[in-house]
Design a protein around this motif. Structure first.
Motif, PDB file in Angstrom:
ATOM      1  N   ALA A 351      27.250  54.057  -8.659  1.00 49.79           N
ATOM      2  CA  ALA A 351      25.985  54.624  -9.130  1.00 49.79           C
ATOM      3  C   ALA A 351      24.828  54.367  -8.180  1.00 49.79           C
ATOM      4  CB  ALA A 351      25.655  54.053 -10.508  1.00 49.79           C
ATOM      5  N   SER A 352      25.008  53.497  -7.191  1.00 47.69           N
ATOM      6  CA  SER A 352      23.895  53.197  -6.285  1.00 47.69           C
ATOM      7  C   SER A 352      23.543  54.381  -5.393  1.00 47.69           C
ATOM      8  CB  SER A 352      24.236  51.978  -5.419  1.00 47.69           C
ATOM      9  OG  SER A 352      25.303  52.267  -4.525  1.00 47.69           O
ATOM     10  N   ARG A 353      24.439  55.348  -5.296  1.00 51.14           N
ATOM     11  CA  ARG A 353      24.162  56.566  -4.527  1.00 51.14           C
ATOM     12  C   ARG A 353      24.199  57.756  -5.478  1.00 51.14           C
ATOM     13  NH1 ARG A 353      27.782  57.836   0.068  1.00 51.14           N
ATOM     14  NH2 ARG A 353      29.472  56.959  -1.193  1.00 51.14           N
ATOM     15  N   PRO A 354      23.051  58.231  -5.929  1.00 57.12           N
ATOM     16  CA  PRO A 354      23.032  59.332  -6.901  1.00 57.12           C
ATOM     17  C   PRO A 354      23.592  60.626  -6.316  1.00 57.12           C
ATOM     18  CG  PRO A 354      20.896  58.222  -6.784  1.00 57.12           C
ATOM     19  CD  PRO A 354      21.700  57.738  -5.622  1.00 57.12           C
ATOM     20  N   VAL A 355      24.072  61.470  -7.198  1.00 58.09           N
ATOM     21  CA  VAL A 355      24.461  62.832  -6.843  1.00 58.09           C
ATOM     22  C   VAL A 355      23.191  63.643  -6.625  1.00 58.09           C
ATOM     23  CG1 VAL A 355      25.568  64.932  -7.739  1.00 58.09           C
ATOM     24  CG2 VAL A 355      26.623  62.688  -8.118  1.00 58.09           C
ATOM     25  N   THR A 356      23.189  64.523  -5.642  1.00 60.07           N
ATOM     26  CA  THR A 356      22.019  65.378  -5.455  1.00 60.07           C
ATOM     27  C   THR A 356      22.062  66.531  -6.455  1.00 60.07           C
ATOM     28  OG1 THR A 356      23.033  66.876  -3.843  1.00 60.07           O
ATOM     29  CG2 THR A 356      22.051  64.836  -2.991  1.00 60.07           C
ATOM     30  N   ALA A 357      20.901  67.077  -6.752  1.00 58.89           N
ATOM     31  CA  ALA A 357      20.839  68.215  -7.670  1.00 58.89           C
ATOM     32  C   ALA A 357      21.561  69.419  -7.085  1.00 58.89           C
ATOM     33  CB  ALA A 357      19.384  68.554  -7.977  1.00 58.89           C
ATOM     34  N   LEU A 390      29.659  75.080 -20.560  1.00 59.82           N
ATOM     35  CA  LEU A 390      29.616  73.785 -19.890  1.00 59.82           C
ATOM     36  C   LEU A 390      28.423  72.953 -20.348  1.00 59.82           C
ATOM     37  CD1 LEU A 390      30.500  74.986 -16.314  1.00 59.82           C
ATOM     38  CD2 LEU A 390      31.819  73.325 -17.610  1.00 59.82           C
ATOM     39  N   TYR A 391      28.697  71.672 -20.528  1.00 58.67           N
ATOM     40  CA  TYR A 391      27.661  70.684 -20.807  1.00 58.67           C
ATOM     41  C   TYR A 391      27.736  69.610 -19.732  1.00 58.67           C
ATOM     42  CZ  TYR A 391      27.302  72.926 -25.363  1.00 58.67           C
ATOM     43  OH  TYR A 391      27.117  73.847 -26.367  1.00 58.67           O
ATOM     44  N   ALA A 392      26.609  68.976 -19.476  1.00 54.85           N
ATOM     45  CA  ALA A 392      26.554  67.923 -18.458  1.00 54.85           C
ATOM     46  C   ALA A 392      25.828  66.709 -19.019  1.00 54.85           C
ATOM     47  CB  ALA A 392      25.846  68.429 -17.205  1.00 54.85           C
ATOM     48  N   PHE A 393      26.523  65.569 -19.014  1.00 57.00           N
ATOM     49  CA  PHE A 393      25.888  64.287 -19.304  1.00 57.00           C
ATOM     50  C   PHE A 393      25.444  63.703 -17.966  1.00 57.00           C
ATOM     51  CE2 PHE A 393      28.492  64.895 -23.048  1.00 57.00           C
ATOM     52  CZ  PHE A 393      27.712  64.392 -24.082  1.00 57.00           C
ATOM     53  N   VAL A 394      24.150  63.645 -17.765  1.00 57.02           N
ATOM     54  CA  VAL A 394      23.594  63.219 -16.481  1.00 57.02           C
ATOM     55  C   VAL A 394      23.291  61.728 -16.524  1.00 57.02           C
ATOM     56  CG1 VAL A 394      21.624  63.441 -14.929  1.00 57.02           C
ATOM     57  CG2 VAL A 394      22.682  65.494 -15.918  1.00 57.02           C
ATOM     58  N   ASN A 395      23.931  60.995 -15.626  1.00 55.88           N
ATOM     59  CA  ASN A 395      23.657  59.564 -15.454  1.00 55.88           C
ATOM     60  C   ASN A 395      22.739  59.306 -14.270  1.00 55.88           C
ATOM     61  OD1 ASN A 395      25.280  58.366 -17.535  1.00 55.88           O
ATOM     62  ND2 ASN A 395      27.114  58.739 -16.304  1.00 55.88           N
ATOM     63  N   HIS A 396      23.189  59.752 -13.097  1.00 56.97           N
ATOM     64  CA  HIS A 396      22.497  59.427 -11.849  1.00 56.97           C
ATOM     65  C   HIS A 396      22.488  60.668 -10.958  1.00 56.97           C
ATOM     66  CE1 HIS A 396      23.127  55.300 -13.237  1.00 56.97           C
ATOM     67  NE2 HIS A 396      24.410  55.586 -13.341  1.00 56.97           N
ATOM     68  N   VAL A 397      21.522  61.540 -11.180  1.00 56.17           N
ATOM     69  CA  VAL A 397      21.360  62.757 -10.383  1.00 56.17           C
ATOM     70  C   VAL A 397      19.907  62.829  -9.937  1.00 56.17           C
ATOM     71  CG1 VAL A 397      21.475  65.274 -10.351  1.00 56.17           C
ATOM     72  CG2 VAL A 397      23.181  63.968 -11.631  1.00 56.17           C
ATOM     73  N   GLU A 398      19.704  63.005  -8.652  1.00 59.31           N
ATOM     74  CA  GLU A 398      18.347  63.059  -8.111  1.00 59.31           C
ATOM     75  C   GLU A 398      17.555  64.204  -8.737  1.00 59.31           C
ATOM     76  OE1 GLU A 398      18.789  63.455  -3.927  1.00 59.31           O
ATOM     77  OE2 GLU A 398      19.449  61.380  -3.612  1.00 59.31           O
ATOM     78  N   GLY A 399      16.359  63.889  -9.223  1.00 61.96           N
ATOM     79  CA  GLY A 399      15.472  64.912  -9.755  1.00 61.96           C
ATOM     80  C   GLY A 399      15.742  65.315 -11.189  1.00 61.96           C
ATOM     81  N   LEU A 400      16.731  64.700 -11.845  1.00 58.37           N
ATOM     82  CA  LEU A 400      17.036  65.014 -13.239  1.00 58.37           C
ATOM     83  C   LEU A 400      16.978  63.745 -14.074  1.00 58.37           C
ATOM     84  CD1 LEU A 400      20.050  67.526 -13.150  1.00 58.37           C
ATOM     85  CD2 LEU A 400      17.730  67.994 -13.950  1.00 58.37           C
ATOM     86  N   GLU A 401      16.296  63.827 -15.197  1.00 60.81           N
ATOM     87  CA  GLU A 401      16.253  62.693 -16.105  1.00 60.81           C
ATOM     88  C   GLU A 401      17.607  62.534 -16.797  1.00 60.81           C
ATOM     89  OE1 GLU A 401      13.832  60.439 -16.658  1.00 60.81           O
ATOM     90  OE2 GLU A 401      12.821  61.382 -14.954  1.00 60.81           O
ATOM     91  N   PRO A 402      18.042  61.300 -17.040  1.00 55.63           N
ATOM     92  CA  PRO A 402      19.304  61.105 -17.766  1.00 55.63           C
ATOM     93  C   PRO A 402      19.264  61.779 -19.134  1.00 55.63           C
ATOM     94  CG  PRO A 402      18.566  59.044 -16.780  1.00 55.63           C
ATOM     95  CD  PRO A 402      17.432  60.016 -16.626  1.00 55.63           C
ATOM     96  N   GLY A 403      20.395  62.324 -19.522  1.00 57.30           N
ATOM     97  CA  GLY A 403      20.483  62.995 -20.809  1.00 57.30           C
ATOM     98  C   GLY A 403      21.660  63.944 -20.856  1.00 57.30           C
ATOM     99  N   ALA A 404      21.801  64.616 -21.997  1.00 55.87           N
ATOM    100  CA  ALA A 404      22.850  65.617 -22.187  1.00 55.87           C
ATOM    101  C   ALA A 404      22.225  67.000 -22.079  1.00 55.87           C
ATOM    102  CB  ALA A 404      23.518  65.437 -23.542  1.00 55.87           C
TER     103      ALA A 404
END
Length: 532
Positions: A351-357, A390-404
């Motif tokens: 998780a220390s390296r987030p996925v880019t948007a 499709l649904y996405a549970f976002v943990n660590h993505v640059e520029g996106l707040e965590p959430g479903a």
């Protein structure tokens, strides 16, 4: 309602109500082979096949300029497609968190890499090539031996007319066909009653691999899933309870087209060679037998165009907060290379390296495009119905707040369903210990209105539902390989909890898979077997 409704309900509840037999334990020492074994048959070595550097994954998904699919197969391209999908292309020896780690160094238990994904790495899809007189070899029926990358001759003589008749007029005017069977014991020895759910996804993953591989080269793979299954089982010499025939792919062939039906159409011809089973003891499972019977009963009744319309994925909710996505990151790598790099992450996420948007946008776009299986499924691009949402549970993505979030495939943007970090929910509802879901950048969840599909096209629609999900999974795996992301796919989660978390009761959507994407820890331990 048919039995498939009951089976689908049991699958959704299995995280809380175990499916029988609840006390079943696999006998690993007596397990089956990962391929069929036909002793004493002649083998045809397949030629080496190059792959164009410009046959990119973007072209495969239609994200870049691509040929219209009017190309023709020959023996070399067929060889390449089979090798890059189900053939053995390497050996997996990397240190990871899956339960099979201790067995990997032992050659009899070796885990071989393949382009297509498969539940549990079991690869139960059997590929048969039915070749008529317009092909490059003596007409007959061949079995693709994955371990040897050869075609094993099971029958000599032109029986392409049998396949053509079984298809009921569907497909190109050709005498070259790939027939895909599922040998159930190859998977059910481990997954018992759950097996049908898993193997029908394997079918979709294999077909989608072919569609990507071929599409990037201007070739066409359009599967048929409705045909006279019993007739093809008889032709292949397989027991209808032991092996289902799930799909047929007519191939447009370079050597010419069959101008009229050829080969026997009496229904009396059959392969006489038999697969020799390794297991001393083979079990049957009531749910598996019932699903094979239910989904093959009206196999030749191809649904009318538009029959799936009532089962289409629900539209996004425009009242939900908008979360725009940037343009998807390009995927210029050629399909062969990215397929051969594909692997499951198994605990390597970091998780220390987030996925880019941009990476997330590419994975979502690939998932949506990959859900359109084409052929006679009624789900092709254009006038076909989109079954998967499709649904996405976002943990660590640059520029996106965590959430479903839910994904809008037309606008290519997200809508926030539920704010807040989802990591604790994801891990609590995952049954295995080979992934830390909170470390993944995002967890993608495809849903299908399974009951609506079954109501629309009957019990055979269950195969279509799961083939669609398998195609989505293969698309995400391949996209992650191209994007230099790790990926993992799992079925071991509490489906009901996801329905509750995403509020899917009202729409009847069934979450059928979780797909984890994210960056992996740098410099993971591995073994370079190819230079040892």
């Amino acid at each position: 309602m048919g039995y498939a409704h009951d089976y689908a309900a049991a699958i959704m509840q299995r995280g809380r109500v175990p499916m029988p037999p609840v006390d079943f334990v696999p006998n690993w020492s007596d397990g089956p082979r990962k391929a069929k074994y036909y002793p004493g048959v002649d083998s045809l070595p397949l030629p080496a096949a190059d792959y164009p550097a410009d046959a990119s994954l973007d072209r495969a998904f239609g994200f870049a300029d691509s040929a219209p699919g009017a190309g023709e197969f020959d023996l070399t391209s067929l060889s390449g497609m089979l090798l890059d999908s189900y053939g053995l292309t390497g050996r997996r020896l990397g240190v990871q968190a899956n339960t099979d780690l201790s067995a990997l160094p032992f050659y009899p238990l070796a885990n071989w890499s393949r382009g297509s994904a498969s539940g549990g790495g079991l690869y139960p899809v059997s590929v048969y090539w039915v070749s008529g007189p317009n092909g490059p070899v003596t007409p007959g029926v061949h079995y693709y031996s994955t371990r040897h990358h050869t075609m094993q001759r099971l029958l000599t003589g032109d029986v392409s007319g049998e396949v053509r008749e079984a298809l009921g007029g569907y497909g190109a005017n050709t005498d070259q066909y790939l027939v895909l069977g599922i040998k159930y014991w190859q998977n059910s020895f481990k997954y018992n009653s759950f097996s049908f759910h898993a193997v029908s996804m394997d079918l979709g993953a294999a077909v989608q691999t072919w569609r990507m591989w071929a599409g990037a080269r201007g070739l066409s793979v359009e599967p048929a899933m409705w045909f006279d299954e019993a007739r093809l089982q008889k032709l292949l010499g397989v027991d209808g309870e032991e092996e289902g025939v799930f799909a047929v792919v007519p191939l447009k062939w370079a050597q010419g087209q069959a101008s009229s039906p050829t080969g026997p159409v009496s229904g009396d011809v059959s392969v006489r060679h038999r697969d020799i089973e390794r297991s001393r003891e083979v079990f049957t499972f009531d749910a598996l037998l019932k699903m094979q019977a239910a989904t093959s009963e009206h196999a030749a009744r191809r649904p009318a165009p538009g029959a799936l319309a009532p089962a289409a994925a629900p539209p996004v909710n425009p009242q939900l907060p908008l979360a725009p996505l940037p343009a998807a990151r390009p995927m210029p790598g050629d399909v062969r290379t990215v397929l051969r790099r594909r692997r499951s992450s198994f605990g390597r996420f970091d998780a220390s390296r987030p996925v880019t948007a941009e990476q997330l946008a590419a994975c979502l776009a690939a998932s949506s495009t990959g859900s359109r299986l084409g052929g006679d499924t009624g789900t092709g691009t254009g006038t076909g119905v989109r079954l998967a949402k499709l649904y996405a549970f976002v943990n660590h993505v640059e520029g996106l707040e965590p959430g479903a979030y839910e994904y809008d495939p037309d606008a290519r943007e997200l809508r926030l369903v539920k704010a807040g970090r989802p990591g604790e929910f994801l891990q609590r509802n995952y049954f295995l210990s080979n992934y830390n879901l909170e470390q993944a950048g995002a967890v993608l969840v495809p849903t299908v209105r399974t009951s609506a599909v079954l109501d629309a096209v009957g019990d055979r629609g269950y195969r279509l539902v799961n083939a669609t999900i398998g195609a989505v999974a293969q698309s995400v795996y391949t996209a992650c390989s191209a994007l230099e992301l790790g990926c993992g796919v799992a079925l071991g989660f509490d489906n009901v909890s996801y329905i509750e978390e995403l509020g899917l009761d009202a729409t009847g959507e069934a979450p059928l898979l979780i797909m984890m994407i994210g960056n992996e820890r740098p410099a993971p331990a591995d073994f370079r077997y190819e230079i040892a």
